[in-house]
Scaffold this motif. Structure first.
Motif, PDB file in Angstrom:
ATOM      1  N   VAL A  15       4.529   4.056  -9.372  1.00 49.44           N
ATOM      2  CA  VAL A  15       5.103   2.982 -10.192  1.00 49.44           C
ATOM      3  C   VAL A  15       4.322   1.685  -9.992  1.00 49.44           C
ATOM      4  N   ALA A  16       3.818   1.471  -8.778  1.00 46.64           N
ATOM      5  CA  ALA A  16       3.055   0.250  -8.493  1.00 46.64           C
ATOM      6  C   ALA A  16       1.838   0.146  -9.411  1.00 46.64           C
ATOM      7  N   ASP A  17       1.134   1.258  -9.593  1.00 43.68           N
ATOM      8  CA  ASP A  17      -0.038   1.256 -10.459  1.00 43.68           C
ATOM      9  C   ASP A  17       0.362   1.012 -11.906  1.00 43.68           C
ATOM     10  N   PHE A  18       1.478   1.595 -12.329  1.00 47.07           N
ATOM     11  CA  PHE A  18       1.980   1.373 -13.690  1.00 47.07           C
ATOM     12  C   PHE A  18       2.281  -0.106 -13.919  1.00 47.07           C
TER      13      PHE A  18
ATOM     14  N   ALA B 297       0.698  -5.256 -16.407  1.00 48.86           N
ATOM     15  CA  ALA B 297       0.432  -6.692 -16.306  1.00 48.86           C
ATOM     16  C   ALA B 297      -0.969  -7.045 -16.806  1.00 48.86           C
ATOM     17  N   LEU B 298      -1.948  -6.211 -16.472  1.00 49.04           N
ATOM     18  CA  LEU B 298      -3.330  -6.488 -16.862  1.00 49.04           C
ATOM     19  C   LEU B 298      -3.551  -6.252 -18.352  1.00 49.04           C
ATOM     20  N   THR B 299      -3.054  -5.129 -18.864  1.00 46.37           N
ATOM     21  CA  THR B 299      -3.305  -4.816 -20.275  1.00 46.37           C
ATOM     22  C   THR B 299      -2.558  -5.752 -21.214  1.00 46.37           C
ATOM     23  N   GLU B 300      -1.425  -6.302 -20.753  1.00 51.23           N
ATOM     24  CA  GLU B 300      -0.659  -7.217 -21.601  1.00 51.23           C
ATOM     25  C   GLU B 300      -0.964  -8.690 -21.310  1.00 51.23           C
TER      26      GLU B 300
ATOM     27  N   ALA C  71      -0.106  -4.655  -4.086  1.00 57.23           N
ATOM     28  CA  ALA C  71      -1.306  -5.406  -3.714  1.00 57.23           C
ATOM     29  C   ALA C  71      -2.547  -4.518  -3.747  1.00 57.23           C
ATOM     30  N   GLN C  72      -2.416  -3.285  -3.272  1.00 58.98           N
ATOM     31  CA  GLN C  72      -3.546  -2.356  -3.286  1.00 58.98           C
ATOM     32  C   GLN C  72      -3.938  -1.986  -4.716  1.00 58.98           C
ATOM     33  N   ALA C  73      -2.925  -1.819  -5.583  1.00 55.41           N
ATOM     34  CA  ALA C  73      -3.217  -1.534  -6.990  1.00 55.41           C
ATOM     35  C   ALA C  73      -3.919  -2.725  -7.640  1.00 55.41           C
ATOM     36  N   LEU C  74      -3.482  -3.930  -7.322  1.00 51.51           N
ATOM     37  CA  LEU C  74      -4.140  -5.133  -7.843  1.00 51.51           C
ATOM     38  C   LEU C  74      -5.581  -5.212  -7.358  1.00 51.51           C
ATOM     39  N   SER C  75      -5.792  -4.885  -6.093  1.00 49.77           N
ATOM     40  CA  SER C  75      -7.146  -4.910  -5.537  1.00 49.77           C
ATOM     41  C   SER C  75      -8.049  -3.915  -6.259  1.00 49.77           C
ATOM     42  N   THR C  76      -7.516  -2.746  -6.549  1.00 49.81           N
ATOM     43  CA  THR C  76      -8.294  -1.707  -7.233  1.00 49.81           C
ATOM     44  C   THR C  76      -8.674  -2.123  -8.649  1.00 49.81           C
ATOM     45  N   HIS C  77      -7.707  -2.691  -9.380  1.00 47.26           N
ATOM     46  CA  HIS C  77      -7.922  -3.012 -10.787  1.00 47.26           C
ATOM     47  C   HIS C  77      -8.473  -4.423 -11.015  1.00 47.26           C
TER      48      HIS C  77
END
Length: 242
Positions: free
Chosen positions: A97-100, A105-108, A143-149
């Motif tokens: 869910v974190a990655d979703f 947030a990024l795509t929108e 935070a890790q998902a944000l770092s990745t993307h």
């Protein structure tokens, strides 16, 4: 041709795996389509979006001179789709869910700081006994998902720490939250490590913004070691009960 073959193999493997271990939506429990990840299309559309111009939740964080911006894709109210999303992330083990949330947030376009303007991404730390019981820190997953993307800005969990057996904020009133937050967190005692924060721009990450007391307490700690500015990212902003 090789890339197309790899993509086809991945698609076939996903299809076969889904036959044996069907993937279900974290919100409604229905089986996901092949191109759906974690949350089905219908539930994704039902999730209430956060709008700063309408809700003004950033005002909850103006108590810190370091605070610059608030980013949040969703809102949170008891029983809503946003509530179910946070419950799935926080208590039901749906780590994906974190990655979703981050991809939404990024795509929108719901991430306020300009790309490249952040030096470190810091998750709000979780108390050790809760980490042991839950097996993960939901803020750290975000935070890790944000770092990745987010252009691979470093995610660091060694600056901000939490005292063992510090109380959860969930059931506390505003004044109690403020006092509890002041007592719950501390900076690493490693001076050389803290020197890395001087003059830096931080993206502080948590699962939900309620009163803002936790984030303000952490801003105070970051101010004390010379951080330049703080931006905040949360999955959802809690709205007042009707």
């Amino acid at each position: 041709a090789l890339a197309m073959m790899k993509t086809s193999l991945r698609t076939i493997l996903t299809f076969l795996t889904d036959l044996v271990f069907p993937r279900t939506c974290a919100l409604c429990g229905m089986r996901l389509g092949l191109r759906e990840h974690c949350v089905c299309l219908e539930c994704g559309q039902l999730l209430p979006r956060y709008d700063e111009l309408f809700y003004h939740a950033s005002e909850r964080l103006l108590g810190s001179p370091l605070f610059r911006s608030l980013s949040a894709p969703f809102t949170y109210q008891h029983g809503s789709a946003g509530y179910k999303l946070i419950i799935a992330l926080k208590y039901q083990g749906y780590a994906e869910v974190a990655d979703f949330i981050v991809r939404t947030a990024l795509t929108e376009g719901r991430l306020q700081p300009a790309l490249g303007s952040i030096d470190f991404i810091l998750p709000v730390p979780i108390e050790d006994t809760r980490l042991e019981k839950r097996g993960y820190n939901q803020a750290a997953l975000l935070a890790q998902a944000l770092s990745t993307h987010y252009y691979h800005v470093p995610c660091r969990e060694d600056f901000l720490l939490r005292h063992r057996k510090s109380h959860s904020q969930t059931t506390l009133h505003r004044e109690e939250r403020m006092e509890n937050a002041r007592k719950a967190f501390y900076l690493t005692p490693r001076r050389k490590l803290l020197d890395e924060l001087k003059g830096k721009r931080i993206l502080l990450v948590d699962d939900i913004l309620t009163t803002g007391s936790t984030l303000l307490s952490l801003c105070d700690l970051l101010e004390s070691c010379g951080v330049r500015e703080v931006h905040v990212f949360v999955s959802a902003v809690a709205l007042p009960r009707l």
